[in-house]
Motif scaffolding. Structure first.
Motif, PDB file in Angstrom:
ATOM      1  N   VAL A 101      12.606  -0.535 -28.493  1.00 54.85           N
ATOM      2  CA  VAL A 101      13.662  -0.073 -28.184  1.00 54.85           C
ATOM      3  C   VAL A 101      14.740  -0.440 -29.515  1.00 54.85           C
ATOM      4  CG1 VAL A 101      16.022   0.091 -27.019  1.00 54.85           C
ATOM      5  CG2 VAL A 101      13.711   0.209 -25.814  1.00 54.85           C
ATOM      6  N   ARG A 102      14.547  -1.864 -29.883  1.00 53.15           N
ATOM      7  CA  ARG A 102      15.658  -2.331 -30.790  1.00 53.15           C
ATOM      8  C   ARG A 102      15.293  -2.146 -32.366  1.00 53.15           C
ATOM      9  NH1 ARG A 102      16.338  -8.456 -29.491  1.00 53.15           N
ATOM     10  NH2 ARG A 102      17.477  -8.396 -31.255  1.00 53.15           N
ATOM     11  N   HIS A 103      14.104  -2.029 -32.657  1.00 51.61           N
ATOM     12  CA  HIS A 103      13.549  -2.153 -33.893  1.00 51.61           C
ATOM     13  C   HIS A 103      12.909  -0.831 -34.498  1.00 51.61           C
ATOM     14  CE1 HIS A 103      14.991  -5.973 -33.941  1.00 51.61           C
ATOM     15  NE2 HIS A 103      13.906  -6.489 -32.852  1.00 51.61           N
ATOM     16  N   SER A 104      12.102  -0.078 -33.557  1.00 55.07           N
ATOM     17  CA  SER A 104      10.974   0.933 -34.212  1.00 55.07           C
ATOM     18  C   SER A 104      11.639   2.339 -34.311  1.00 55.07           C
ATOM     19  CB  SER A 104       9.880   0.832 -33.298  1.00 55.07           C
ATOM     20  OG  SER A 104      10.001   1.398 -32.255  1.00 55.07           O
ATOM     21  N   GLY A 105      12.472   2.765 -33.497  1.00 60.64           N
ATOM     22  CA  GLY A 105      12.882   3.978 -33.501  1.00 60.64           C
ATOM     23  C   GLY A 105      11.826   4.790 -32.817  1.00 60.64           C
ATOM     24  N   ALA A 106      11.089   4.251 -31.915  1.00 67.71           N
ATOM     25  CA  ALA A 106       9.957   5.049 -31.281  1.00 67.71           C
ATOM     26  C   ALA A 106      10.483   6.045 -30.266  1.00 67.71           C
ATOM     27  CB  ALA A 106       9.033   3.858 -30.581  1.00 67.71           C
ATOM     28  N   ARG A 107       9.831   6.988 -30.021  1.00 65.77           N
ATOM     29  CA  ARG A 107       9.991   7.740 -28.542  1.00 65.77           C
ATOM     30  C   ARG A 107       9.004   7.683 -27.644  1.00 65.77           C
ATOM     31  NH1 ARG A 107      14.841   8.650 -28.385  1.00 65.77           N
ATOM     32  NH2 ARG A 107      14.393  10.565 -27.024  1.00 65.77           N
ATOM     33  N   HIS A 108       7.874   7.291 -28.109  1.00 66.45           N
ATOM     34  CA  HIS A 108       6.847   7.343 -26.857  1.00 66.45           C
ATOM     35  C   HIS A 108       6.228   5.938 -26.982  1.00 66.45           C
ATOM     36  CE1 HIS A 108       7.057  11.588 -26.446  1.00 66.45           C
ATOM     37  NE2 HIS A 108       7.137  11.895 -27.839  1.00 66.45           N
ATOM     38  N   VAL A 109       5.693   5.441 -25.773  1.00 65.35           N
ATOM     39  CA  VAL A 109       4.930   4.118 -25.782  1.00 65.35           C
ATOM     40  C   VAL A 109       3.841   4.274 -24.763  1.00 65.35           C
ATOM     41  CG1 VAL A 109       5.311   1.527 -25.336  1.00 65.35           C
ATOM     42  CG2 VAL A 109       6.912   2.740 -26.549  1.00 65.35           C
ATOM     43  N   VAL A 110       2.973   3.560 -25.136  1.00 63.66           N
ATOM     44  CA  VAL A 110       1.740   3.593 -24.176  1.00 63.66           C
ATOM     45  C   VAL A 110       1.342   2.092 -23.953  1.00 63.66           C
ATOM     46  CG1 VAL A 110      -0.780   4.223 -23.593  1.00 63.66           C
ATOM     47  CG2 VAL A 110       0.577   5.853 -25.100  1.00 63.66           C
ATOM     48  N   VAL A 111       1.416   2.053 -22.580  1.00 66.38           N
ATOM     49  CA  VAL A 111       1.048   0.602 -22.078  1.00 66.38           C
ATOM     50  C   VAL A 111      -0.328   0.766 -21.229  1.00 66.38           C
ATOM     51  CG1 VAL A 111       1.622  -1.393 -20.609  1.00 66.38           C
ATOM     52  CG2 VAL A 111       3.438  -0.150 -21.746  1.00 66.38           C
ATOM     53  N   ARG A 112      -1.095  -0.100 -21.886  1.00 65.07           N
ATOM     54  CA  ARG A 112      -2.800  -0.041 -21.331  1.00 65.07           C
ATOM     55  C   ARG A 112      -2.948  -1.253 -20.825  1.00 65.07           C
ATOM     56  NH1 ARG A 112      -5.227   2.763 -26.740  1.00 65.07           N
ATOM     57  NH2 ARG A 112      -4.599   4.953 -26.400  1.00 65.07           N
ATOM     58  N   VAL A 113      -3.246  -1.467 -19.579  1.00 70.16           N
ATOM     59  CA  VAL A 113      -3.644  -2.525 -18.775  1.00 70.16           C
ATOM     60  C   VAL A 113      -5.016  -2.583 -18.260  1.00 70.16           C
ATOM     61  CG1 VAL A 113      -3.142  -4.198 -16.872  1.00 70.16           C
ATOM     62  CG2 VAL A 113      -1.189  -2.869 -17.897  1.00 70.16           C
ATOM     63  N   HIS A 114      -5.968  -3.509 -18.674  1.00 72.13           N
ATOM     64  CA  HIS A 114      -7.266  -3.555 -18.264  1.00 72.13           C
ATOM     65  C   HIS A 114      -7.568  -4.855 -17.363  1.00 72.13           C
ATOM     66  CE1 HIS A 114     -11.653  -3.941 -18.457  1.00 72.13           C
ATOM     67  NE2 HIS A 114     -11.780  -2.619 -18.534  1.00 72.13           N
ATOM     68  N   HIS A 115      -8.109  -4.662 -16.125  1.00 75.90           N
ATOM     69  CA  HIS A 115      -8.304  -5.735 -15.414  1.00 75.90           C
ATOM     70  C   HIS A 115     -10.038  -5.949 -15.482  1.00 75.90           C
ATOM     71  CE1 HIS A 115      -4.805  -6.277 -13.196  1.00 75.90           C
ATOM     72  NE2 HIS A 115      -4.335  -5.115 -13.561  1.00 75.90           N
ATOM     73  N   GLY A 116     -10.153  -7.243 -16.216  1.00 77.64           N
ATOM     74  CA  GLY A 116     -11.565  -7.557 -16.118  1.00 77.64           C
ATOM     75  C   GLY A 116     -11.884  -8.855 -15.211  1.00 77.64           C
ATOM     76  N   ASP A 117     -13.390  -9.060 -15.010  1.00 76.37           N
ATOM     77  CA  ASP A 117     -13.775 -10.172 -14.328  1.00 76.37           C
ATOM     78  C   ASP A 117     -12.979 -11.509 -14.500  1.00 76.37           C
ATOM     79  OD1 ASP A 117     -15.302  -8.342 -12.881  1.00 76.37           O
ATOM     80  OD2 ASP A 117     -17.158  -8.565 -14.011  1.00 76.37           O
ATOM     81  N   ARG A 118     -12.829 -11.652 -15.864  1.00 80.65           N
ATOM     82  CA  ARG A 118     -12.548 -13.059 -15.964  1.00 80.65           C
ATOM     83  C   ARG A 118     -11.258 -12.990 -17.168  1.00 80.65           C
ATOM     84  NH1 ARG A 118     -17.489 -17.123 -16.553  1.00 80.65           N
ATOM     85  NH2 ARG A 118     -18.449 -16.682 -14.467  1.00 80.65           N
ATOM     86  N   GLU A 119     -10.665 -11.828 -17.411  1.00 79.91           N
ATOM     87  CA  GLU A 119      -9.513 -11.711 -18.357  1.00 79.91           C
ATOM     88  C   GLU A 119      -8.916 -10.464 -18.078  1.00 79.91           C
ATOM     89  OE1 GLU A 119     -11.363 -11.748 -22.130  1.00 79.91           O
ATOM     90  OE2 GLU A 119     -11.763  -9.757 -22.143  1.00 79.91           O
ATOM     91  N   LEU A 120      -7.412 -10.445 -18.362  1.00 77.74           N
ATOM     92  CA  LEU A 120      -6.695  -9.311 -18.550  1.00 77.74           C
ATOM     93  C   LEU A 120      -6.456  -8.884 -20.029  1.00 77.74           C
ATOM     94  CD1 LEU A 120      -4.738  -7.558 -16.547  1.00 77.74           C
ATOM     95  CD2 LEU A 120      -3.004  -9.076 -17.360  1.00 77.74           C
ATOM     96  N   THR A 121      -6.500  -7.759 -20.223  1.00 81.70           N
ATOM     97  CA  THR A 121      -6.406  -7.263 -21.646  1.00 81.70           C
ATOM     98  C   THR A 121      -5.068  -6.481 -21.615  1.00 81.70           C
ATOM     99  OG1 THR A 121      -7.819  -5.532 -21.535  1.00 81.70           O
ATOM    100  CG2 THR A 121      -8.680  -7.814 -22.530  1.00 81.70           C
ATOM    101  N   LEU A 122      -4.287  -6.335 -22.471  1.00 77.78           N
ATOM    102  CA  LEU A 122      -2.969  -5.766 -22.606  1.00 77.78           C
ATOM    103  C   LEU A 122      -3.010  -4.930 -23.910  1.00 77.78           C
ATOM    104  CD1 LEU A 122      -0.264  -7.933 -21.239  1.00 77.78           C
ATOM    105  CD2 LEU A 122      -1.465  -6.005 -19.930  1.00 77.78           C
TER     106      LEU A 122
END
Length: 388
Positions: free
Chosen positions: A299-320
């Motif tokens: 919001v503050r710096h990029s002037g972006a209009r679209h954002v994708v947030v990817r959340v992956h639940h693994g057995d022993r880790e969470l990746t974002l």
């Protein structure tokens, strides 16, 4: 019959311990010197002089905290003079030995070694002179005792210094943690409020309905910011204050972040993969803060209009992964990225942030956690007091 609690029986410490030790040694010296009293006037004068000298040495012990080196030299020289005047082997040597230990325990090892060397040289001179009061075995034992006393004092000084350094490091880590939380909470909400306020001012006359909607979003954002700020400051609460009861933010609140960002005109899409499971509180909070800070930067710096947030639940880790279509080189530095990186590293994970090859900016994080853990609803030190 009254019950005796051994835990309440404590030896004196500090100035009281010095006074107790000096008193005991002076009494023992007096008893030893009393055996010399007789009809001989010269012997009586020698006993009185020895008593006075012993009293002066013992009386200096309570002053060792104010004048450490001076008391050390006085007790060593005074004790040496006492043994030259007296014909009995009194316990006065305990006083300079106690001062040596105290000096080394305060980090004055050089002064302790110098005083011990003077004591050994003095006794050695007596052995060489053949006074008959001491011999080589006694000199060897005295040297060993002095070395042991100085070493024990130095070890105590090292333990105290280590404990103090550990306390400073814990305080520093706590300050950094609080600063990171405040940055995430205030930075995100203030950025959203700023964008909404600018939109409201711009639309005030042209489109009052849109302006009213923006002002409503400002009200809600400020309320949420105050709630999270109170939660963060909860770690500074006094002992007698009521403990917070509301859970800390987590990935369950990611929809609120999306809604808040949408109010600024940002189109956010959340993609989830893997099998969702309860996360450890620290991982859940870190993931929330990383997504929050990434949206704030968009919001503050990029002037972006679209954002994708990817959340992956693994057995022993969470990746974002938080990817936007804004200006890729606008956020390569700053405390926000540093704070996100610190969060990931504190959990044993990694975080990278930088321009994407296809354009835009991306934040990717890996947050590991144990395979077997106890699900926790929120961190105890990052909660919101009841009642807002």
């Amino acid at each position: 019959m009254p019950h005796l609690d051994p835990a309440r029986l404590r030896l004196p410490s500090g100035p009281r311990a010095d006074l107790a030790l000096a008193g005991i040694v002076l009494v023992l010296v007096g008893i030893a010197e009393g055996q010399r009293l007789g009809s001989d006037r010269d012997t009586t004068a020698s006993v009185i002089a020895s008593w006075l000298l012993a009293a002066a040495v013992c009386g200096a012990l309570p002053l060792r905290r104010r004048y450490p080196p001076a008391v050390g030299w006085w007790t060593v020289l005074g004790t040496g003079l006492y043994y030259l005047l007296s014909t009995v082997d009194g316990p006065l040597v305990v006083i300079p030995v106690a001062v040596l230990h105290a000096l080394s325990a305060r980090g004055r090892v050089r002064a302790s070694v110098a005083l011990a060397a003077v004591m050994v040289l003095g006794v050695g001179a007596g052995v060489l002179a053949g006074t008959g009061d001491v011999n080589g075995t006694a000199l060897f034992m005295l040297t060993g005792w002095l070395i042991a006393v100085i070493a024990l004092g130095a070890m105590r000084h090292g333990r105290v210094a280590y404990a103090e350094e550990e306390a400073r490091l814990r305080a520093t880590r706590e300050r950094l943690r609080i600063a990171r939380e405040l940055h995430d909470v205030i930075g995100h909400n203030m950025s959203m409020i700023h964008v909404q306020a600018s939109s409201a001012l711009h639309r005030m006359r042209k489109d009052p309905a849109v302006a009213e909607e923006a002002l409503t979003a400002i009200k809600q954002g400020s309320k949420e910011g105050l709630r999270e700020l109170r939660a963060t400051l909860g770690v500074l609460r006094q002992v007698d204050e009521e403990a917070p009861t509301a859970p800390a933010p987590g990935l369950s609140g990611i929809d609120d972040l999306v809604t808040s960002a949408a109010g600024t005109g940002l189109d956010v899409r959340v993609e989830r993969a893997g099998t969702p499971r309860p996360l450890p509180a620290a991982v859940d909070l870190a993931a929330y803060r990383i997504v929050q800070e990434s949206l704030t930067n968009a919001v503050r710096h990029s002037g972006a209009r679209h954002v994708v947030v990817r959340v992956h639940h693994g057995d022993r880790e969470l990746t974002l992964a938080v990817l936007d279509d804004g200006r890729g080189g606008a956020r390569t530095t700053g405390s926000g990225i540093a704070g996100m990186t610190e969060r990931a590293r504190a959990l044993g994970g990694t975080l990278s942030a930088g321009p994407e090859d296809a354009g835009g900016f991306g934040v990717r994080a890996r947050l590991p956690f144990a395979d077997h853990h106890e699900p926790i609803g929120g961190a105890a030190d990052d909660q919101d007091p009841a009642g807002g």
